[in-house]
Write a protein that holds these residues in place. Structure first.
Motif, PDB file in Angstrom:
ATOM      1  N   PHE A 145      34.099  12.605  32.159  1.00 14.33           N
ATOM      2  CA  PHE A 145      34.219  13.523  32.589  1.00 14.33           C
ATOM      3  C   PHE A 145      32.675  14.262  33.746  1.00 14.33           C
ATOM      4  O   PHE A 145      33.087  15.273  34.443  1.00 14.33           O
ATOM      5  N   SER A 146      31.225  13.247  33.832  1.00 11.27           N
ATOM      6  CA  SER A 146      30.579  13.127  34.250  1.00 11.27           C
ATOM      7  C   SER A 146      30.984  13.368  35.721  1.00 11.27           C
ATOM      8  O   SER A 146      30.652  14.057  36.592  1.00 11.27           O
ATOM      9  N   VAL A 147      31.534  12.585  36.026  1.00 14.30           N
ATOM     10  CA  VAL A 147      32.263  11.406  37.236  1.00 14.30           C
ATOM     11  C   VAL A 147      33.116  13.588  37.762  1.00 14.30           C
ATOM     12  O   VAL A 147      32.979  13.167  39.229  1.00 14.30           O
ATOM     13  N   ALA A 159      26.490   8.909  43.109  1.00 14.79           N
ATOM     14  CA  ALA A 159      26.131   9.499  42.110  1.00 14.79           C
ATOM     15  C   ALA A 159      27.779   8.725  41.428  1.00 14.79           C
ATOM     16  O   ALA A 159      28.117   8.448  40.237  1.00 14.79           O
ATOM     17  N   GLY A 160      29.132   9.247  42.078  1.00 13.75           N
ATOM     18  CA  GLY A 160      30.129   9.399  41.272  1.00 13.75           C
ATOM     19  C   GLY A 160      30.642   8.141  41.153  1.00 13.75           C
ATOM     20  O   GLY A 160      31.430   7.841  40.265  1.00 13.75           O
ATOM     21  N   ALA A 164      33.230  16.372  36.533  1.00  8.49           N
ATOM     22  CA  ALA A 164      32.228  17.110  37.295  1.00  8.49           C
ATOM     23  C   ALA A 164      31.788  17.243  38.895  1.00  8.49           C
ATOM     24  O   ALA A 164      31.942  18.017  39.384  1.00  8.49           O
ATOM     25  N   LEU A 165      32.282  16.213  39.223  1.00  6.75           N
ATOM     26  CA  LEU A 165      31.434  16.007  40.494  1.00  6.75           C
ATOM     27  C   LEU A 165      32.759  15.791  41.469  1.00  6.75           C
ATOM     28  O   LEU A 165      32.327  16.396  42.934  1.00  6.75           O
ATOM     29  N   TRP A 166      34.032  15.786  40.935  1.00  2.45           N
ATOM     30  CA  TRP A 166      34.854  16.097  41.976  1.00  2.45           C
ATOM     31  C   TRP A 166      35.108  16.586  42.976  1.00  2.45           C
ATOM     32  O   TRP A 166      35.214  17.198  44.025  1.00  2.45           O
ATOM     33  N   GLY A 176      28.629   6.263  38.465  1.00  2.00           N
ATOM     34  CA  GLY A 176      29.298   6.206  37.640  1.00  2.00           C
ATOM     35  C   GLY A 176      30.458   5.725  37.415  1.00  2.00           C
ATOM     36  O   GLY A 176      30.881   5.053  36.079  1.00  2.00           O
ATOM     37  N   LEU A 201      32.536  10.319  27.679  1.00  2.00           N
ATOM     38  CA  LEU A 201      31.500  10.858  28.615  1.00  2.00           C
ATOM     39  C   LEU A 201      30.971  10.915  30.138  1.00  2.00           C
ATOM     40  O   LEU A 201      31.083  11.617  30.839  1.00  2.00           O
ATOM     41  N   ILE A 202      30.994   9.393  30.804  1.00  4.63           N
ATOM     42  CA  ILE A 202      31.389   9.281  32.045  1.00  4.63           C
ATOM     43  C   ILE A 202      31.856   9.617  32.804  1.00  4.63           C
ATOM     44  O   ILE A 202      32.202  10.452  33.827  1.00  4.63           O
TER      45      ILE A 202
END
Length: 159
Positions: free
Chosen positions: A90-92, A137-138, A94-96, A141, A87-88
């Motif tokens: 793919f969240s990071v 944020a990235g 998604a920011l990339w 994470g 989860l973390i």
């Protein structure tokens, strides 16, 4: 492939992700301190290149080696810490993509300002602020995912 070799690749990929990512981030932040479009353009050019050639491929190696280790170990994908790590991750991730796009736009705008001898405009600084906070944020994470992988506990298990 041997599990320990996969683990080694996984750790090296994490070092590259964290090291090159943080290095690029800090260099670009530092370049902004002088407010010189020529310096910012030169550093942004290198950051875009390093992130495309090193950091992004390291992310794929990280994902593939992790997948291979879980499969080889026969670990269930429903394990809490593994679900939390994914989860973390793919969240990071998604920011990339937005970060890469912002860096490239910032590079182009800084090059234009350097070529014309003008200052960086409001549009540039709006992009920079978004890039800066996505980076915070990235990396938050990334610190969190390392903690999850070391403790083998999902964040919701800490409380």
């Amino acid at each position: 492939m041997d599990y320990l070799l996969l683990k080694y690749l996984h750790l090296i990929a994490a070092v590259f992700l964290f090291g090159f990512g943080m290095g690029s981030y800090l260099y670009l932040v530092a370049a902004h301190r002088g407010n010189d479009p020529r310096v910012i353009a030169a550093v942004a050019r290198m950051v875009v290149r390093f992130d495309a050639w090193i950091t992004t491929p390291a992310g794929f190696v990280q994902l593939l080696s992790g997948y291979a280790m879980v499969s080889l170990a026969g670990m269930p994908w429903s394990t809490d810490w593994l679900r939390g790590a994914l989860l973390i991750f793919f969240s990071v991730g998604a920011l990339w993509l937005p970060v890469l796009l912002l860096q490239k736009r910032m590079q182009v705008l800084a090059e234009q300002a350097a070529q014309t001898g003008t200052v960086l405009g409001a549009r540039y600084w709006r992009l920079y602020r978004g890039w800066l906070w996505m980076g915070v944020a990235g990396f938050g994470g990334m610190f969190l995912i390392v903690l999850v992988m070391v403790t083998k506990q999902a964040p919701w298990q800490w409380f």
